[in-house]
Design a protein around this motif. Structure first.
Motif, short mmCIF file in Angstrom:
data_model
loop_
_atom_site.label_atom_id
_atom_site.label_comp_id
_atom_site.label_asym_id
_atom_site.label_seq_id
_atom_site.Cartn_x
_atom_site.Cartn_y
_atom_site.Cartn_z
N LEU A 220 0.85 -1.20 0.00
CA LEU A 220 0.00 0.00 0.00
C LEU A 220 0.88 1.24 0.00
CD1 LEU A 220 -2.66 1.69 0.80
CD2 LEU A 220 -1.96 1.27 3.16
N VAL A 221 0.54 2.18 -0.86
CA VAL A 221 1.18 3.49 -0.79
C VAL A 221 0.10 4.49 -0.39
CG1 VAL A 221 2.40 5.32 -2.02
CG2 VAL A 221 2.88 2.92 -2.56
N ALA A 222 0.29 5.11 0.77
CA ALA A 222 -0.62 6.18 1.20
C ALA A 222 0.16 7.47 1.02
CB ALA A 222 -1.05 5.97 2.65
N PHE A 223 -0.32 8.30 0.14
CA PHE A 223 0.45 9.49 -0.25
C PHE A 223 -0.39 10.74 -0.09
CE2 PHE A 223 1.17 12.60 -3.68
CZ PHE A 223 2.47 12.98 -3.40
N THR A 224 0.20 11.76 0.52
CA THR A 224 -0.40 13.09 0.48
C THR A 224 0.63 14.02 -0.12
OG1 THR A 224 -1.77 12.67 2.41
CG2 THR A 224 -1.43 14.97 1.83
N GLY A 225 0.23 14.79 -1.12
CA GLY A 225 1.16 15.71 -1.77
C GLY A 225 0.57 16.28 -3.03
N SER A 226 1.44 16.68 -3.92
CA SER A 226 0.95 17.38 -5.11
C SER A 226 0.34 16.40 -6.11
CB SER A 226 2.11 18.13 -5.77
OG SER A 226 3.06 17.20 -6.22
N CYS A 227 -0.48 16.95 -6.97
CA CYS A 227 -1.15 16.16 -8.00
C CYS A 227 -0.11 15.55 -8.95
CB CYS A 227 -2.11 17.08 -8.74
SG CYS A 227 -3.18 16.22 -9.84
N GLU A 228 0.89 16.36 -9.26
CA GLU A 228 1.93 15.91 -10.18
C GLU A 228 2.64 14.66 -9.63
OE1 GLU A 228 4.99 18.80 -10.26
OE2 GLU A 228 5.80 18.15 -12.17
N GLU A 454 -9.10 15.13 -9.84
CA GLU A 454 -7.65 15.01 -9.68
C GLU A 454 -7.17 15.36 -8.27
OE1 GLU A 454 -5.17 16.53 -12.81
OE2 GLU A 454 -6.52 15.81 -14.37
N SER A 455 -8.11 15.52 -7.35
CA SER A 455 -7.70 15.77 -5.96
C SER A 455 -7.42 14.47 -5.21
CB SER A 455 -8.77 16.57 -5.21
OG SER A 455 -8.77 17.90 -5.69
N GLY A 456 -7.63 13.35 -5.85
CA GLY A 456 -7.16 12.14 -5.19
C GLY A 456 -8.11 10.96 -5.23
N ILE A 457 -7.67 9.93 -4.49
CA ILE A 457 -8.40 8.67 -4.43
C ILE A 457 -8.46 8.24 -2.98
CG2 ILE A 457 -8.35 6.22 -5.08
CD1 ILE A 457 -6.75 6.99 -7.55
N GLY A 458 -9.66 7.97 -2.49
CA GLY A 458 -9.80 7.47 -1.12
C GLY A 458 -9.94 8.59 -0.11
N LYS A 459 -10.03 8.19 1.14
CA LYS A 459 -10.26 9.15 2.22
C LYS A 459 -9.19 8.98 3.29
CE LYS A 459 -14.25 10.83 0.74
NZ LYS A 459 -14.39 12.22 0.33
N GLU A 460 -8.98 10.07 4.02
CA GLU A 460 -8.14 10.04 5.22
C GLU A 460 -9.07 10.26 6.39
OE1 GLU A 460 -4.89 8.99 5.94
OE2 GLU A 460 -3.97 10.68 4.90
N GLY A 461 -8.92 9.47 7.45
CA GLY A 461 -9.78 9.62 8.62
C GLY A 461 -11.10 8.87 8.45
N SER A 462 -11.74 8.58 9.57
CA SER A 462 -13.05 7.92 9.62
C SER A 462 -12.95 6.45 9.17
CB SER A 462 -14.08 8.65 8.75
OG SER A 462 -13.95 8.26 7.39
N LYS A 463 -14.09 5.76 9.21
CA LYS A 463 -14.08 4.34 8.81
C LYS A 463 -13.77 4.19 7.32
CE LYS A 463 -18.94 4.05 7.78
NZ LYS A 463 -20.24 3.53 8.00
N TYR A 464 -14.09 5.25 6.54
CA TYR A 464 -13.78 5.17 5.10
C TYR A 464 -12.27 5.15 4.88
CZ TYR A 464 -18.65 6.48 4.91
OH TYR A 464 -20.00 6.51 5.11
N GLY A 465 -11.55 5.96 5.67
CA GLY A 465 -10.10 5.97 5.58
C GLY A 465 -9.53 4.63 6.01
N LEU A 466 -10.07 4.08 7.08
CA LEU A 466 -9.57 2.79 7.56
C LEU A 466 -9.74 1.72 6.48
CD1 LEU A 466 -10.93 2.92 11.22
CD2 LEU A 466 -8.54 3.05 10.53
N GLN A 467 -10.87 1.81 5.76
CA GLN A 467 -11.08 0.83 4.69
C GLN A 467 -9.97 0.92 3.65
OE1 GLN A 467 -15.07 1.73 3.41
NE2 GLN A 467 -15.97 0.73 5.17
N ASP A 468 -9.52 2.15 3.37
CA ASP A 468 -8.49 2.31 2.34
C ASP A 468 -7.15 1.73 2.75
OD1 ASP A 468 -10.23 3.54 0.63
OD2 ASP A 468 -9.70 5.57 1.25
N TYR A 469 -6.95 1.54 4.04
CA TYR A 469 -5.67 1.00 4.53
C TYR A 469 -5.78 -0.50 4.82
CZ TYR A 469 -3.63 5.68 5.29
OH TYR A 469 -3.11 6.96 5.13
#
Ligand code: NAP
Length: 481
Positions: A220-228, A454-469
């Motif tokens: 799993l890659v969990a990434f926060t940063g620029s769109c590029e 283009e702001s991303g895929i998935g969520k951070e935080g909450s049960k939705y974020g946990l699902q992504d991890y």
């Protein structure tokens, strides 16, 4: 100057090459610490450690993992002052903001400890001869790649979520301000956490980051940063079809309808434009103001922006510090220049401060453009600085919804109106992952943060974020025998 270490397999280590680079205080331009300049070989060491730690970590019960999460939260609270100070000197976060936001990072581990137990599987209805059930499982080794705009909070949020779901972790903090992450590594190394479960590797994104993203042992890659960078990571991760969670940039519309609470919209608008010196994914990117309120909005906005106290972040009176680096100041200033050249009206700021004490440090003064047109660069691209773009006035609601949606990003959007039905119509029609109405705000572990388009895929935080991890496994048993 202090020499910082990476943390791999529970131990403090230098880069294998022995190379380091220097961290700089953005408010004073002073060199403050040496940081290991890791490369591919260091990233591989960290992956090896996280991979080896996985079986033992998976064998632990959720209760055991939760106890470790609680220990982490306690240790973070005990070491709060040191970490807050690093945010001030390494990032330029004003002291009051650093202090106010800090508990959120520690709370993430308490929250993770509590909710991971609720992330259970399910039983699927079937005939009498079968049992079918769903297990929610960790993904395995997770690479957590974080940006510089909230250096500590981003690391803690991803770490808490990934650990809560039972993954082992490699944190790759931003090069420009990695001190707080490395300090967290030092704090955690004193706790009873199995070696290799949490690792910290520093070095550039193009070497360390890419080595993590291409390593087949990373699930799993969990990434926060620029769109590029997010797009580059998607390309690289596709080679081994990794799970991806991407929190990318935004160009967030703020819509002020004819019946809005004008003072509320202005106050909130100025505050969020200058919060963290505009270096926030959720910053207002475009203000759309109804033609009947336009002149008054601009006048009050400029008056409010003039009151922002720009200064050294260590001074408790400061409400806005410098931007993070000379390079980033240049980028913000290029945007300001392009706004001027493309014909937007500069009504405040735009110039670098020259008087002491702000002549040293990477300061950008609050800047306001009005009459910004939809096709201008400053209206389309994320500026990531204290630069407000007040668009040309609008007259119709249909028109402003189209204008707001006319952007490649879709992170968050705000609407100001006293009419609940209108608020709901806008919330339904705006293309963004998060909608704020009348200055409400949201963040933190319980809040599912994450964008559309283009702001991303998935969520951070909450049960939705946990699902992504985590990932879902279905088991089908024949129980007829
Ligand atoms: P960035 O340049 O994309 O860097 C983010 C992280 O990625 C850093 O650790 C960086 O390492 C690493 N990296 C760079 N190139 C890489 C590559 N090729 N492969 C793997 N990793 C790589 O972003 P930033 O300038 O730090 O952060 C600002 C951006 O983050 C803004 O666009 C902002 O909107 C976005 N952001 C979004 C959210 C959200 O929740 N949606 C929250 C905060 C920030 P180095 O530091 O070594 O280059």
């Amino acid at each position: 100057m202090q020499n910082y270490k990476m943390w791999i397999d529970g131990k403090p280590v230098d880069a294998l090459s022995g190379k380091t680079y220097t961290a700089v205080n953005p408010a004073t331009e002073e060199e403050i610490a040496n940081v290991p300049l890791g490369d591919k070989a260091d990233a591989e060491r960290a992956v090896e450690a996280a991979y080896k730690a996985l079986p033992n970590w998976l064998e632990k019960s959720r209760a055991e993992r939760s106890q470790i999460m609680i220990q982490i939260a306690v240790a973070l609270r005990e070491n709060a002052e040191e970490l807050i100070n690093l945010e001030i000197i390494d990032h330029g976060t004003p002291a009051g903001i650093a202090r106010g936001m800090y508990p959120q990072g520690a709370h993430g581990f308490e929250w993770g400890a509590q909710v991971s137990g609720e992330m259970t599987g399910d039983v699927i209805p079937s005939d009498a001869n079968s049992l079918m059930y769903i297990r929610r499982e960790p993904v395995g080794v997770s690479a957590l790649i974080t940006p510089w705009n909230f250096p500590l909070l981003m690391v803690l949020t991803k770490l808490a979520t990934s650990l809560a779901m039972g993954n082992t972790c490699i944190v790759k903090p931003p090069s420009i301000n990695s001190l707080s992450a490395l300090k967290v590594g030092e704090i955690l190394a004193k706790l009873d956490i199995p070696p290799g479960v949490i690792n910290f590797v520093t070095g550039s994104g193009s070497t360390v980051g890419e080595a993590l993203v291409t390593d087949p042992r990373v699930g799993l890659v969990a990434f926060t940063g620029s769109c590029e960078t997010g797009k580059r990571i998607m390309e690289l991760a596709s080679r081994t079809v990794k799970r991806l969670q991407l929190e990318l940039g935004g160009k967030n519309p703020v819509i002020v309808l004819e019946d809005a609470d004008l003072d509320g919209a202005v106050g909130r608008g100025v505050g969020s434009q200058c919060f963290n010196t505009g270096q926030v994914c959720a910053s207002p990117g475009r203000f759309y103001v109804h033609e009947k309120l336009y002149d008054e909005f601009v006048e009050k906005f400029v008056a409010g922006a003039k009151k922002v106290v720009v200064g050294n972040p260590a001074d408790p009176k400061t409400s806005m510090g410098p931007v993070v680096s000379a390079e980033h100041r240049d980028k913000v200033e290029r945007h300001i220049q392009s706004g001027i050249e493309e014909g937007a009206k500069l009504v405040l700021g735009g110039e670098r401060p020259t008087e002491p004490p702000l002549d040293k440090g990477y300061y950008v003064m609050p800047t306001v453009f009005t009459n910004v047109k939809q096709n201008m660069k400053i209206a389309r691209e994320e500026i990531f600085g204290p630069v407000a773009c007040i668009m040309e006035p609008f007259s119709s609601e249909d028109e402003v919804i189209d204008l707001a949606n006319d952007n490649t990003f879709g992170l968050c959007a705000t609407v100001w109106t006293k009419d609940r039905a209108k608020a709901i119509r806008f919330a339904n029609e705006l293309q963004a992952g998060v909608i704020f109405v009348n200055g409400s705000s949201g963040a933190g572990t319980e809040f599912p943060w994450g964008g559309f388009k283009e702001s991303g895929i998935g969520k951070e935080g909450s049960k939705y974020g946990l699902q992504d991890y985590s990932q879902v496994k279905v088991v089908a048993l024949d129980i007829s025998q």
